[in-house]
Design a protein around this motif. Structure first.
Motif, PDB file in Angstrom:
ATOM      1  N   GLU A   1       0.838  -1.208   0.000  1.00  0.00           N
ATOM      2  CA  GLU A   1       0.000   0.000   0.000  1.00  0.00           C
ATOM      3  C   GLU A   1       0.874   1.260   0.000  1.00  0.00           C
ATOM      4  O   GLU A   1       0.576   2.242  -0.698  1.00  0.00           O
ATOM      5  N   GLN A   2       1.968   1.222   0.747  1.00  0.00           N
ATOM      6  CA  GLN A   2       2.878   2.373   0.818  1.00  0.00           C
ATOM      7  C   GLN A   2       3.492   2.667  -0.545  1.00  0.00           C
ATOM      8  O   GLN A   2       3.569   3.839  -0.975  1.00  0.00           O
TER       9      GLN A   2
ATOM     10  N   ASN B   1       3.702   6.171  -5.442  1.00  0.00           N
ATOM     11  CA  ASN B   1       3.558   6.370  -6.891  1.00  0.00           C
ATOM     12  C   ASN B   1       2.519   7.427  -7.208  1.00  0.00           C
ATOM     13  O   ASN B   1       2.576   8.098  -8.249  1.00  0.00           O
ATOM     14  N   ALA B   2       1.563   7.588  -6.261  1.00  0.00           N
ATOM     15  CA  ALA B   2       0.509   8.587  -6.458  1.00  0.00           C
ATOM     16  C   ALA B   2       0.842   9.907  -5.762  1.00  0.00           C
ATOM     17  O   ALA B   2      -0.003  10.808  -5.709  1.00  0.00           O
ATOM     18  N   GLY B   3       2.064  10.016  -5.212  1.00  0.00           N
ATOM     19  CA  GLY B   3       2.470  11.261  -4.571  1.00  0.00           C
ATOM     20  C   GLY B   3       2.010  11.403  -3.125  1.00  0.00           C
ATOM     21  O   GLY B   3       2.014  12.508  -2.581  1.00  0.00           O
TER      22      GLY B   3
ATOM     23  N   SER C   1      11.259   8.757   4.167  1.00  0.00           N
ATOM     24  CA  SER C   1      12.564   8.145   3.853  1.00  0.00           C
ATOM     25  C   SER C   1      13.013   8.378   2.406  1.00  0.00           C
ATOM     26  O   SER C   1      14.228   8.439   2.154  1.00  0.00           O
ATOM     27  N   PRO C   2      12.110   8.564   1.440  1.00  0.00           N
ATOM     28  CA  PRO C   2      12.610   8.886   0.084  1.00  0.00           C
ATOM     29  C   PRO C   2      13.365  10.208   0.025  1.00  0.00           C
ATOM     30  O   PRO C   2      14.139  10.435  -0.920  1.00  0.00           O
TER      31      PRO C   2
END
Length: 902
Positions: A441-442, A447-449, A752-753
């Protein structure tokens, strides 16, 4: 309702233990019929207000009180000398004189903004406040020491001290072997945490009504954590018999560690009432609370960890500093944070330096889980370590957690560890939360911001301390069946929202065999029952509950003995159920407790030989020195990349507090602690500007969590009975301890990204946006400021006296800075060549000394049994008529010793 179980192990359950019984306190409190300090009004009562310092540091040049004295309705305007009492000195939480003299009113020197200078006594609080505002003080202002960095390098704020160190333990230099272990590890991290200063913010601020009855009798209505503790403290600082001090605290709107003892304003009010001869009331308003009251938590911790390529720990070093303010309620280096740092994990080696520092800010007081920084720095460091080697944070914990099967054990500092269930709590948490599903889910959300994060933390908490500190002893229960057949209990427990009148009634009703509605618990008055520390350190369910269970069972035995005698039966044939006494096989002999009580109290000739008339017992329960509570929590958040706002989506708690007396009260305690955790991580900060002025004076400046900030928590009860009477474990402080690292880890995982999130609380939207955008948008410096280096403390000047010529022989007056305050002792030393003999004497007794001498240096060891078995290693040196050095205290680190020749 069935009591919860885990792994087939049942908990002690009964008709009331384990039930969600309605709280006995609620009808009174919810209908506005509570009795708080400000509800008290006595005949002839006057009101107190204080004129407070407008600067943080300086000298008082003059005080003009003329206008205040002339105001109609003002009865007295007193300075420090006016309330002085010969021989009086302030005591700390540890019932010892404070480490630095603590005046009730500032006299000549100002040490923090908001410090009380002048006391006004008037017909009303409004008049007293108006008069206080008319007082004019001229200052000679000095540059204040505000921050920890300034405390390390700045001048001492207290005259007669060498530096700003309030308390110290441990060793600043890392042992060569440990340093090599850490540096040679496959992975090494250095993790820095800054915890902001916060206000306890209870619903009811501090307050007292003091009424003197003659020169040596006092009645005190005070908001506190234990009326018995207040009476003991006041009796010792005033030299009164404890029985001459009547302390009443019927209802208390929270404390969270702040109200362990009277502080400057309450004590000044007490002394003024003794001198003035009329009842005096002081109620702290919210402005005073936020700007002048003892505060908490401001601290920094740098933790270095070495671990192998599989993530198993090899060694660690901690460097901790706490801002003690000018006048702490007990000078504190937070040694407990070091002791429990690795209690739940298998860390082979650990050492530390831990210090508390004086500054020109309000003094340090306790706060729910005072040692909580250990969980915050350790658990957030573990997530950083897991990300570094690319494994799930829970997996790193699994590889290092101390398993149930590996106990009893000892920590790397030598502290015994037994009966902890951190592993159990973690596994129960993971059984009820699908981590792989969340990771999927994360990834989709990213991917959807959208940025979701999962935080997991685990911990172990020492609860129900008994015997490790002189006043932390057992609790007392006095239980009796009245002639009416109803049951009353006088307990030394005390509630600030804990629901002890409910839980103690539940265990008594359960064990006595009577209806819960027929049991009334009295507390909140030191004339009810004997001494007990009351609410502190998550102890009342364990210590108070154990006392209540034991007393109830003793009373059952007494009822059975009387009934067996009256009905010519064996005691084994007698049972009590719902207030009725039954004889097995003879239902016609059943009698109500009221009938049995009538005989016990009123017909002495029918009693068995040696039977004490009446149905009443007293029992003081002394639990084990510590009862461990474990937990593991998981939290899911979403961080808005456009605003930096954090939304908590889900929070699961896996708690093991042993036998649950009342699940609703347990969950309420956990919820309250977690709400405070959310405030600490996201919102609250009681800061100061460069001149030492508080910058949070109202709740527009100091942000508390609202109901919209607090999610609905999910509870898993992993109940493993403890080794105490009743099997309970403490639960009051846990949410405030484990909550912060759980939430910080969730936020760090979400972001974390963008890199690591510096743990510099509170994590405001501005700070989080700085991480997201990779640049400082606050205007106050870099995003991830490097940890401030600890400035070395100046070492004592080297002795000019040649080694070997120092005169060691003779008597010495010495002081050792222990975690529980300064300990004074007298030493007598004699030398013969390189051999040292002599003895040390203190309030605890005398111990003989044998050791060695080399030049002006002397070394010896002493073994002590209390509060636990440790060996004290003295490494001292004599310079002329001065003696100084360190004492290694096993798991307690090192303490400084100083002294002079007698």
């Amino acid at each position: 309702m069935n009591a919860p179980t885990i792994a087939g192990q049942g908990i002690m359950a009964g008709r009331y233990i384990g039930q969600r019984s309605l709280r006995k306190e609620d009808p009174r409190l919810l209908t506005g019929r509570g009795q708080f300090v400000d509800d008290i009004s006595l005949p002839g009562m006057l009101h107190v207000a204080f004129h407070r310092s407008q600067i943080a540091r300086g000298n008082i040049l003059s005080i003009d009180t003329a206008a205040a004295r002339d105001l109609p309705g003002v009865h007295a305007v007193w300075l420090a000398a006016d309330i002085d009492r010969p021989g009086f000195e302030m005591f700390s939480l540890y019932l010892r004189p404070t480490e630095v003299p603590t005046p009730l009113l500032a006299d000549k020197i100002i040490r923090h903004s908001g410090e009380p200078i002048v006391m006004v006594i008037a017909d009303s609080r409004a008049i007293a406040e108006d008069a206080a505002a008319l007082i004019e003080v001229q200052y000679g202002e000095l540059d204040p020491v505000v921050t920890l960095a300034q405390a390390r390098s700045g001048p001492p704020i207290h005259p007669g001290t060498d530096d700003n160190i309030a308390a110290e333990a441990g060793d600043e230099d890392v042992d060569e072997g440990l340093a090599a272990l850490i540096d040679g590890a496959a992975h090494k991290i250095t993790h820095h945490v800054v915890h902001q200063r916060i206000s306890q913010s209870p619903m009811e601020c501090r307050g007292i009504v003091a009424q003197a009855n003659g020169s040596e009798e006092l009645r005190l209505y005070i908001t506190c954590q234990s009326p018995h503790m207040i009476a003991r403290w006041v009796s010792q600082v005033l030299g009164f018999p404890e029985t001459a001090i009547h302390v009443i605290a019927k209802d208390v709107g929270g404390s969270f560690g702040l109200k362990n003892q009277p502080w400057r304003e309450e004590t000044a009010t007490i002394l003024a009432a003794l001198k003035f001869g009329r009842p005096l009331k002081w109620i702290e308003d919210r402005y005073e609370h936020l700007t002048a009251c003892p505060q908490c938590r401001e601290q920094e911790f740098t933790l270095t960890i070495g671990y192998d390529k599989e993530g198993k720990f090899l060694g660690s070093f901690g460097d901790y500093s706490a801002n003690n303010g000018a006048f702490p309620q007990g000078a504190d280096n937070n040694l407990a944070a070091q002791m429990f740092m690795w209690a739940a994990y298998k860390m082979p080696a650990y050492s530390f330096i831990t210090r508390g520092w004086y500054t020109n800010t309000t003094g340090l007081a306790a706060y729910r889980g005072p040692w909580a920084i250990e969980s915050l720095v350790r658990e957030t460091a573990m997530d950083v370590a897991a990300r570094k080697i690319g494994i799930e944070p829970y997996e790193l914990r699994r590889r290092n957690v101390l398993k149930v099967a590996e106990q009893p054990a000892a920590t790397c500092l030598g502290m015994p560890v037994d009966d902890i269930t951190t592993e159990t709590c973690l596994e129960k948490l993971l059984e009820n939360f699908d981590v792989p599903a969340f990771r999927r889910e994360q990834a989709e959300a990213r991917n959807a911001g959208r940025y979701l994060g999962l935080g997991i933390a685990a911990y172990v908490e020492p609860t129900a301390s008994a015997g490790s500190i002189n006043f932390m002893t057992g609790e007392l229960a006095q239980v009796r069946i009245e002639p009416t057949g109803k049951v009353t209990a006088a307990m030394s427990t005390h509630s600030q929202g804990h629901g002890t009148a409910t839980t103690m009634a539940q265990v008594i009703a359960d064990r006595l065999g009577v209806a819960y509605e027929d049991v009334t618990v009295f507390e909140g008055d030191n004339m009810h029952g004997g001494f007990g520390p009351g609410a502190a350190g998550s102890r009342q369910g364990v210590a108070g509950g154990g006392a209540a269970i034991s007393a109830a069972e003793m009373l059952v035995a007494k009822v059975k003995a009387l009934a067996a005698h009256l009905f010519n039966a064996s005691t084994e044939a007698v049972t009590i159920d719902q207030g009725m006494v039954h004889i097995a096989g003879a239902p016609e002999m059943s009698r109500s407790l009221r009938e049995i009580a009538d005989i016990a109290y009123g017909e002495p000739l029918r009693l068995p030989p040696g039977f004490e008339a009446g149905l009443e017992v007293q029992f003081r329960y002394q639990p084990p020195p510590m009862t461990m509570t474990s937990a593991a929590h998981a939290c899911i958040v979403e961080v808005d990349a456009e605003t930096g706002f954090v939304k908590i989506l889900r929070w699961i708690t896996s708690e093991d507090c042993g036998t649950v007396i009342n699940p609703a009260i347990v969950e309420g305690q956990v919820t309250g602690g977690l709400a405070q955790a959310i405030g600490m991580v996201l919102l609250e900060e009681a800061g100061y500007d460069a001149r030492g002025n508080p910058i949070a004076a109202t709740y527009k400046d100091y942000l508390l969590p609202a109901i919209s900030d607090v999610p609905v928590f999910e509870f898993l009860h992993a109940n493993t009975p403890s080794k105490t009477v009743g099997g309970m474990r403490g639960v009051g402080e846990g949410g405030a301890i484990i909550g912060p690292p759980t939430l910080v880890n969730a936020i760090a995982d979400a972001l974390s990204p963008f890199g690591e999130v510096p743990v510099n609380l509170p994590l405001t939207p501005t700070k989080l946006l700085s991480v997201i955008e990779g640049r400082d948008i606050s205007g106050h410096g870099s995003v991830a400021a490097a940890p401030a280096a600890t400035a070395p403390v100046a070492a004592p000047a080297a002795s000019a006296e040649p080694a070997g010529e120092a005169r060691i022989d003779g008597d010495w007056k010495m002081t050792m800075s222990t975690p529980m305050g300064a300990q004074e002792m007298t030493g007598h030393f004699e030398t013969s060549g390189n051999a040292l003999t002599g003895y040390l004497t203190s309030a605890e007794g005398r111990q003989d000394v044998t050791g060695s001498v080399e030049g002006n240096k002397l070394k010896f060891e002493l073994k002590v049994e209390q509060p636990m078995k440790i060996t004290l290693k003295y490494d001292l040196q004599v310079d002329g008529d001065a003696i100084s050095g360190k004492v290694k205290m096993g798991m307690f680190g090192s303490s400084k010793l100083t002294g002079q020749r007698i």
